[in-house]
Enzyme design. Structure first.
Site, PDB file in Angstrom:
ATOM      1  N   CYS A  97      29.486  44.051  23.694  1.00  0.00           N
ATOM      2  CA  CYS A  97      30.737  43.376  24.048  1.00  0.00           C
ATOM      3  C   CYS A  97      31.818  43.780  23.054  1.00  0.00           C
ATOM      4  O   CYS A  97      31.632  43.653  21.851  1.00  0.00           O
ATOM      5  CB  CYS A  97      30.503  41.865  24.010  1.00  0.00           C
ATOM      6  SG  CYS A  97      32.012  40.888  23.980  1.00  0.00           S
ATOM      7  N   CYS A 101      38.637  41.142  25.922  1.00  0.00           N
ATOM      8  CA  CYS A 101      39.047  40.865  27.307  1.00  0.00           C
ATOM      9  C   CYS A 101      39.418  39.404  27.529  1.00  0.00           C
ATOM     10  O   CYS A 101      40.178  39.105  28.459  1.00  0.00           O
ATOM     11  CB  CYS A 101      37.938  41.247  28.268  1.00  0.00           C
ATOM     12  SG  CYS A 101      37.040  42.711  27.767  1.00  0.00           S
ATOM     13  N   THR A 182      34.127  34.544  21.358  1.00  0.00           N
ATOM     14  CA  THR A 182      33.929  35.988  21.325  1.00  0.00           C
ATOM     15  C   THR A 182      34.949  36.665  20.410  1.00  0.00           C
ATOM     16  O   THR A 182      36.150  36.559  20.634  1.00  0.00           O
ATOM     17  CB  THR A 182      34.070  36.537  22.760  1.00  0.00           C
ATOM     18  OG1 THR A 182      33.115  35.880  23.587  1.00  0.00           O
ATOM     19  CG2 THR A 182      33.831  38.027  22.810  1.00  0.00           C
ATOM     20  N   GLU A 245      30.157  36.073  18.181  1.00  0.00           N
ATOM     21  CA  GLU A 245      30.590  34.765  18.655  1.00  0.00           C
ATOM     22  C   GLU A 245      30.702  33.845  17.442  1.00  0.00           C
ATOM     23  O   GLU A 245      29.874  33.918  16.539  1.00  0.00           O
ATOM     24  CB  GLU A 245      29.581  34.151  19.649  1.00  0.00           C
ATOM     25  CG  GLU A 245      29.291  35.012  20.859  1.00  0.00           C
ATOM     26  CD  GLU A 245      28.366  36.176  20.532  1.00  0.00           C
ATOM     27  OE1 GLU A 245      27.518  36.028  19.630  1.00  0.00           O
ATOM     28  OE2 GLU A 245      28.506  37.231  21.148  1.00  0.00           O
ATOM     29  N   HIS A 280      38.202  36.822  34.543  1.00  0.00           N
ATOM     30  CA  HIS A 280      37.112  37.150  33.626  1.00  0.00           C
ATOM     31  C   HIS A 280      35.806  37.421  34.377  1.00  0.00           C
ATOM     32  O   HIS A 280      34.980  38.219  33.931  1.00  0.00           O
ATOM     33  CB  HIS A 280      36.941  36.047  32.584  1.00  0.00           C
ATOM     34  CG  HIS A 280      36.373  36.568  31.296  1.00  0.00           C
ATOM     35  ND1 HIS A 280      36.921  37.627  30.616  1.00  0.00           N
ATOM     36  CD2 HIS A 280      35.279  36.216  30.582  1.00  0.00           C
ATOM     37  CE1 HIS A 280      36.199  37.901  29.535  1.00  0.00           C
ATOM     38  NE2 HIS A 280      35.190  37.054  29.501  1.00  0.00           N
ATOM     39  N   TYR A 284      33.525  41.242  34.141  1.00  0.00           N
ATOM     40  CA  TYR A 284      32.111  41.546  33.914  1.00  0.00           C
ATOM     41  C   TYR A 284      31.625  42.682  34.812  1.00  0.00           C
ATOM     42  O   TYR A 284      30.595  43.289  34.544  1.00  0.00           O
ATOM     43  CB  TYR A 284      31.250  40.287  34.150  1.00  0.00           C
ATOM     44  CG  TYR A 284      31.268  39.324  32.980  1.00  0.00           C
ATOM     45  CD1 TYR A 284      32.379  39.204  32.165  1.00  0.00           C
ATOM     46  CD2 TYR A 284      30.160  38.520  32.695  1.00  0.00           C
ATOM     47  CE1 TYR A 284      32.395  38.323  31.101  1.00  0.00           C
ATOM     48  CE2 TYR A 284      30.170  37.645  31.630  1.00  0.00           C
ATOM     49  CZ  TYR A 284      31.286  37.542  30.835  1.00  0.00           C
ATOM     50  OH  TYR A 284      31.289  36.676  29.777  1.00  0.00           O
ATOM     51  N   CYS A 287      32.528  45.726  31.973  1.00  0.00           N
ATOM     52  CA  CYS A 287      31.798  45.899  30.705  1.00  0.00           C
ATOM     53  C   CYS A 287      30.289  45.911  30.906  1.00  0.00           C
ATOM     54  O   CYS A 287      29.582  46.684  30.259  1.00  0.00           O
ATOM     55  CB  CYS A 287      32.200  44.805  29.719  1.00  0.00           C
ATOM     56  SG  CYS A 287      31.619  43.150  30.143  1.00  0.00           S
ATOM     57  N   GLU A 429      25.073  36.040  27.570  1.00  0.00           N
ATOM     58  CA  GLU A 429      26.479  36.017  27.976  1.00  0.00           C
ATOM     59  C   GLU A 429      26.616  36.336  29.464  1.00  0.00           C
ATOM     60  O   GLU A 429      27.514  35.828  30.129  1.00  0.00           O
ATOM     61  CB  GLU A 429      27.275  37.005  27.137  1.00  0.00           C
ATOM     62  CG  GLU A 429      28.763  36.785  27.291  1.00  0.00           C
ATOM     63  CD  GLU A 429      29.555  37.819  26.535  1.00  0.00           C
ATOM     64  OE1 GLU A 429      29.147  38.993  26.537  1.00  0.00           O
ATOM     65  OE2 GLU A 429      30.579  37.452  25.955  1.00  0.00           O
TER      66      GLU A 429
END
Ligand code: SF4
Ligand code: FE
Length: 473
Positions: A97, A101, A182, A245, A280, A284, A287, A429
C-alpha cells in the site's frame, strides 16, 4: 511536483510526535519500521517524473499548473480511469500500500460535500486545496473512529469518536482518535473527516478540517504488523517497501476556522461519506491487482526455480490467479468509465460497480493467496533466516535446503505478502479497508433497481405487455 528525494527530505522538517513499540521516535524517517512505508509513498512522487508521468500527473485548473495525480480533482471520467491505472502501476512497483489514495479520494469527496454545504465553506476548502497542490503534499485522510460499542450512537460514547469539544475565537478544539490511519506518520497534513453519516443532535461529530501532522496535540502511535521486526533485515521479504497504519490521537487540537470545512453540516457529511466510499472502493481496483501482479510473479518465479513451470496444474493455477487479478481491475476501471458528473464538476464513480469491485476484493485475494501458498510449498513457513544462507560456517551445508538465491528470496516475498507484514494490505485491508464486506452489500441492496428486474421478468413470463419492445410478437 516534488521528486521522491524532495518528499523524503520534506518529512524531516516536521516535529512529529510518533511512538513505536512504547518509545517516542526522534526521527521517523530513518526508523526501520517506518522507512519502508515512507519509501512506498515516495514512489507516488517518483512516478510523476519518470515514464509513468502521463498517468501520474495532471493539469490542475485550480492552480493552472501540472500537479501530482494524488492531489488532483476528478474532473472527467478519464481522471478516474487514470487514477486506477496509476494505482495498478504503483501496486506493482511497490508490492504494498502506497498510502496516498485516502487523501486523494478524500479531497474529491470533500470538494463535492463543501460545494453542497455553502459557498463560503467551499471557497475555504478550495483555497486550502490549492496550497496542497502547490506544495505537493501527502495527506493522511482520517476517517475511521474507534466506534466502541457499535449498538450505541456517538453521543452515548463520545470518547469513541472525534468531535468538537470547544469553540474559541477563530476556530474549534478537536478531541478523540482515528484508527487504522494509512500512512499517517508519512504525511504533511491530516484531512480529518467524519467516518459515518450523522443524525440531528450529533452535530459536534460532523466535523471536517485539516491540520499539520505536527500540530500541537496531535500524537501518533504506529500499528504493529506481522513479522515487522524483520523490516530492514535479510528476511524482510519485500526489501524496500511497506505499508503503514497508525492510531492518531487528537489531544485537544485547535484548528483555525480557515481550515474548518464542514462543521455540523449533517447533509454534507452524509454526502462526503458516501462519495468517499465510492471513490475508495474503486481505488482498490487499481492498487490491489498491482499487488496481485507481484504475488503472481513470485509464484511464477518459484515454479521456474522448482522446475515445474510447464506442469499443467501449475500453469492453470497461475492463469487462475491472473484471471482473478484482472477481474478486480476490470470492475475498478468499469466503475470509473461509467462515472457521472456531479454539479460541482467532480465525476463520481458508478456506485454499483465500485461496491462490486470492493466486494470482490474482500474475497479474491484470499484465493490468490491460497494458490500462491499451494505453488510455493511448505518452505515459505520453515526456511531459516537468509542470514544463515551466507554464513561462512553454514552456507555450504544449507545450500540444498535453500536452493538458489532467487528461490530463497521469492519464498520470503510470498511469505511476506500472504501472512507477513505485507498481509496487512494484501488481506486484512482488503477485507475491511474502505468498509467491511457488509457495508458494500448494504449499498448494493439500496442502489440496485429491484423493481426493474422484476418488471422485466414479468414481461418475459407473459404477465405484462412489453412496452420496451412492443413491435416484436
Ligand atoms: Fe491506496 Fe490501496 Fe493503500 Fe488504499 S489500500 S491507500 S487505495 S494503495
Ligand atoms: Fe485503504
Amino acid at each position: 511536483m516534488k521528486t521522491a528525494a524532495e518528499y523524503i527530505a520534506s518529512l524531516r522538517a516536521r516535529k512529529l510526535e510518533l511512538w513505536v513499540d512504547g518509545e517516542r521516535i526522534p526521527d521517523p524517517v530513518d526508523h526501520p519500521k517506518v522507512r519502508p512505508a515512507i519509501n512506498a509513498v515516495a514512489a507516488t512522487y517518483a512516478v510523476a517524473h519518470g515514464p509513468h508521468a502521463a498517468l501520474a500527473s495532471a493539469h490542475s485548473e485550480l492552480i493552472d499548473a501540472p500537479v501530482n495525480r494524488f492531489t488532483h480533482l476528478f474532473t472527467s471520467p478519464d481522471d478516474l480511469i487514470k487514477k486506477v491505472e496509476i494505482q495498478r502501476v504503483l501496486g506493482r512497483l511497490t508490492g504494498t500500500c502506497f498510502q496516498r489514495c485516502v487523501g486523494m479520494d478524500g479531497i474529491n469527496a470533500l470538494f463535492i460535500a463543501t460545494w453542497e454545504a455553502s459557498e463560503e465553506k467551499h471557497a475555504r476548502f478550495v483555497k486550502w486545496l490549492e496550497g496542497v497542490q502547490r506544495r505537493d503534499e501527502m495527506l493522511n485522510g482520517a476517517m475511521t473512529d474507534p466506534k466502541g460499542d457499535r449498538s450505541k450512537r456517538p453521543p452515548a460514547q463520545p470518547d469513541a469518536y472525534v468531535r468538537v469539544v470547544g469553540r474559541r475565537d477563530g476556530g474549534v478544539v478537536i478531541r478523540g482518535a482515528k484508527v487504522h490511519q494509512t500512512g499517517a506518520a508519512n504525511a504533511h497534513q491530516i484531512l480529518l473527516m467524519p467516518g459515518q453519516a450523522l443524525r440531528e443532535g450529533e452535530e459536534d461529530f460532523a466535523i471536517a478540517c485539516a491540520m499539520p501532522v505536527d500540530a500541537e496535540g496531535v500524537r501518533m502511535v504506529l500499528g504493529r504488523q506481522p513479522s515487522d521486526g524483520r523490516k530492514g533485515g535479510p528476511d524482510a521479504g519485500n526489501a524496500r517497501f511497506g505499508g503503514q497504519e497508525c492510531v492518531v490521537i487528537f489531544d485537544d487540537v485547535f484548528v483555525p476556522e480557515e481550515r474548518v470545512f464542514l462543521d455540523g453540516d449533517l447533509g454534507a457529511c452524509a454526502t462526503l461519506v458516501e462519495s468517499f466510499a465510492g471513490f475508495h472502493r474503486a481505488s482498490y481496483g487499481g492498487c490491489k491487482p498491482g499487488n496481485f501482479d507481484v504475488l503472481i510473479g513470485a509464484s511464477d518465479l518459484l515454479a521456474r526455480e522448482h522446475g515445474v513451470r510447464r506442469a499443467s496444474h501449475v500453469r492453470d493455477k497461475l492463469v487462475e490467479m491472473a484471471h482473478l487479478a484482472e477481474t478486480v481491475h476490470g470492475v475498478g476501471l468499469a466503475a470509473s468509465a461509467k462515472s457521472t458528473a456531479h454539479a460541482s464538476g467532480i465525476w463520481e464513480v458508478d456506485p454499483v460497480l465500485a461496491n462490486v469491485c470492493k466486494q470482490n476484493v474482500t474475497r479474491l485475494p484470499y484465493e490468490i493467496g491460497r494458490l500462491a501458498e499451494d505453488l510455493a510449498g511448505g518452505a515459505i513457513s520453515t526456511l531459516p533466516s537468509l542470514a544463515d544462507r551466507t554464513h561462512p560456517e553454514l552456507a555450504e551445508l544449507l545450500a540444498p535446503a535453500f536452493g538458489s538465491e532467487a528461490r530463497a528470496k521469492a519464498l520470503r516475498l510470498v511469505e511476506y505478502m500472504t501472512y507477513g507484514a505485507g498481509a496487512v494490505p494484501f488481506r486484512i485491508e482488503c477485507m475491511h479497508g474502505a468498509g467491511s464486506p457488509q457495508a458494500q452489500r448494504i449499498v448494493l441492496e439500496r442502489t440496485l433497481d429491484w423493481d426493474a428486474k422484476v418488471q422485466r421478468a414479468r414481461v418475459l413470463a407473459g404477465l405484462d405487455d412489453d412496452e420496451e419492445l412492443p413491435d416484436i410478437r
